[in-house]
Structure formats: C-alpha cells, structure tokens
Enzyme design. Structure first.
Site, PDB file in Angstrom:
ATOM      1  CD  GLU A   1       3.716 -43.496  21.513  1.00  0.00           C
ATOM      2  OE1 GLU A   1       2.966 -44.373  21.979  1.00  0.00           O
ATOM      3  OE2 GLU A   1       4.609 -43.744  20.684  1.00  0.00           O
TER       4      GLU A   1
ATOM      5  NE  ARG B   1       6.210 -42.665  14.556  1.00  0.00           N
ATOM      6  CZ  ARG B   1       5.291 -43.607  14.564  1.00  0.00           C
ATOM      7  NH1 ARG B   1       4.474 -43.749  13.546  1.00  0.00           N
ATOM      8  NH2 ARG B   1       5.188 -44.405  15.593  1.00  0.00           N
TER       9      ARG B   1
ATOM     10  CB  THR C   1       8.756 -42.485  17.280  1.00  0.00           C
ATOM     11  OG1 THR C   1       7.368 -42.775  17.085  1.00  0.00           O
ATOM     12  CG2 THR C   1       9.528 -43.144  16.142  1.00  0.00           C
TER      13      THR C   1
ATOM     14  CE  LYS D   1       5.117 -48.787  20.619  1.00  0.00           C
ATOM     15  NZ  LYS D   1       4.944 -47.365  20.287  1.00  0.00           N
TER      16      LYS D   1
HETATM   17  C1  3PG Z   1       3.272 -47.001  16.495  1.00  0.00           C
HETATM   18  O1  3PG Z   1       4.024 -46.217  16.024  1.00  0.00           O
HETATM   19  O2  3PG Z   1       3.306 -47.296  17.689  1.00  0.00           O
HETATM   20  C2  3PG Z   1       2.375 -47.667  15.530  1.00  0.00           C
HETATM   21  O3  3PG Z   1       2.660 -47.205  14.264  1.00  0.00           O
HETATM   22  C3  3PG Z   1       0.935 -47.503  15.792  1.00  0.00           C
HETATM   23  O4  3PG Z   1       0.389 -48.528  15.096  1.00  0.00           O
HETATM   24  P1  3PG Z   1      -1.046 -48.419  14.402  1.00  0.00           P
HETATM   25  O5  3PG Z   1      -0.927 -47.314  13.410  1.00  0.00           O
HETATM   26  O6  3PG Z   1      -1.236 -49.768  13.751  1.00  0.00           O
HETATM   27  O7  3PG Z   1      -2.042 -48.144  15.477  1.00  0.00           O
END
Ligand code: 3PG
Length: 215
Positions: A43, A47, A71, A131
């Site tokens: 993924e 960002r 995102t 999710k």
């Molecule tokens: C995401 O964007 O899906 C999360 O920020 C990932 O979370 P983590 O950094 O706690 O794994």
C-alpha cells in the site's frame, strides 16, 4: 479465502505494508525487497507527492507486485490512483463521495471503519472487507471479537498499532483477512536503501503468518 469486495486482486501475503515513499527511486527496489521476503502486496500512501509516481513505477516495472494506493481520502484521488496503475485503493475512512468515486473508477476499494455503524454502512454499499482503523485505538483484537458476533460475515484488515508482538493474535481472529502496518518499511531503511533489512522484516512477518512446521 473469499474476499467480498468485487475485483480485489488476489495476493498471497496476509500482511499489507503501509508505505510512505519520499523519493521515487525507492519504489522499485522496495517492491523487489518485499517480494523477496514473501510479501506480494504493498500500500503506497498518497501522503507524499512521490506516492503516485511510485505507484506508477511499481505497476509498470514490477507487475508481480499487487500495488494499491493508500490514504485515499478525497474523491478526486481515486481516478488518479487508478490512472497511475493502482490495482486497489484503501482509505482510513469512508465517505459517500469516496465510495461513489471508487465505483465510477471501477477501482476495488477497501474503506476504513471504526464503529459497528460504519461497518453496517459499508455493508450497505456492498463491501465485505474493511480496514479497521486505527485498529489498536478501536479496541484491537477485542473489538474484532466483538464485531464478529453481530456482523459475522464481515472481514477486516486491522491497521494502526499492529506490530510483530501482536500480529499473531490479530491473524488468529477468524474475521481478519489480513493486517496492515508500517513496521516493515521504516523510513530510515527506505532513505538509506537498506533493502536487505526490509526483506528480513518481510520474511519474519511472513513466517509469523504461517503455521509452524510439523503442525
Ligand atoms: C496507516 O496509515 O494505515 C497507519 O498509519 C499505519 O499504522 P502503523 O504505523 O501503526 O502501522
């Protein structure tokens, strides 16, 4: 495993690395490093401005990697992700505009949810895989167990706070299809091109998803 979201590409890994690429040159070596560790899905989040070109590079140059856009929070980003070559999209949440954009683009979509009501709204839109975000803050494994009672057919990709220490507990939940997390792709390793470290992290995580030898 049957995933209810139509057209979602199939992949072997039950771990979806959540990645922030800050330099396009990281994309292809990173995809190869993950594949070498048994992770065939990634993924790449939107960002950073390098996100879309990175998706495009992986989609073109590493076709065996199932690359998704992460995102995705605005409807207009859905078509951009599809045009870059993303095979699917994920979002930390769900809005009607975003869902409509995914349908219009015919891009498989995994919306984010955090409450039973949001799960039910997503189901009304036809989604069976969601999710759970942020997973730990939402209640983690306890929340997933609680959701399985009234909403047994729904499947989840918990993301946010998942790490090697709690990964086995998440993967053991029958309503967990896969988990997402950023721990496989530390920013420093990407910046310094430490691809073997990422392969090692991916291989360690992959090993945790497999039953021990002899069982
Ligand atoms: C995401 O964007 O899906 C999360 O920020 C990932 O979370 P983590 O950094 O706690 O794994």
């Amino acid at each position: 495993m049957t995933l209810a979201n139509p057209s979602l590409p199939s992949f072997a890994s039950r771990i979806v690395p959540v990645i922030v690429i800050t330099d396009l040159r990281q994309a292809v070596p990173l995809a190869h490093a993950l594949l070498a560790g048994g992770v065939d899905v990634m993924e790449i989040t939107l960002r950073h401005e390098a996100g879309l070109p990175a998706i495009e590079a992986v989609a073109r140059q590493v076709p065996q990697m199932q690359v998704g856009a992460g995102t995705v929070t605005r409807a207009r980003e859905m078509a951009r992700a599809r045009d870059a070559g993303a095979r699917f999209a994920l979002s930390p949440g769900m809005s009607d505009e975003l869902v409509q954009a995914a349908f219009d683009c015919e891009l498989p979509f995994i919306p984010g949810v955090m409450t039973p009501g949001e799960v039910m709204r997503a189901r009304e839109h036809g989604f069976g895989l969601l999710k759970l975000f942020p997973a730990e803050q939402a209640g983690g494994v306890g929340m997933l167990k609680a959701l399985a009672g009234p909403l047994p057919e729904m499947r989840f990709c918990p993301t946010g706070g998942v790490s090697p220490s709690n990964l086995p507990q998440y993967l053991q939940q029958p309503n967990v299809a896969m988990v997402g997390g950023s721990w496989l792709t530390p920013a420093a390793a990407l910046e310094q091109g430490r691809w073997q470290d990422i392969t090692d992290l991916a291989a360690q995580a992959t090993a945790l998803t497999l039953p021990p030898i002899g069982t």
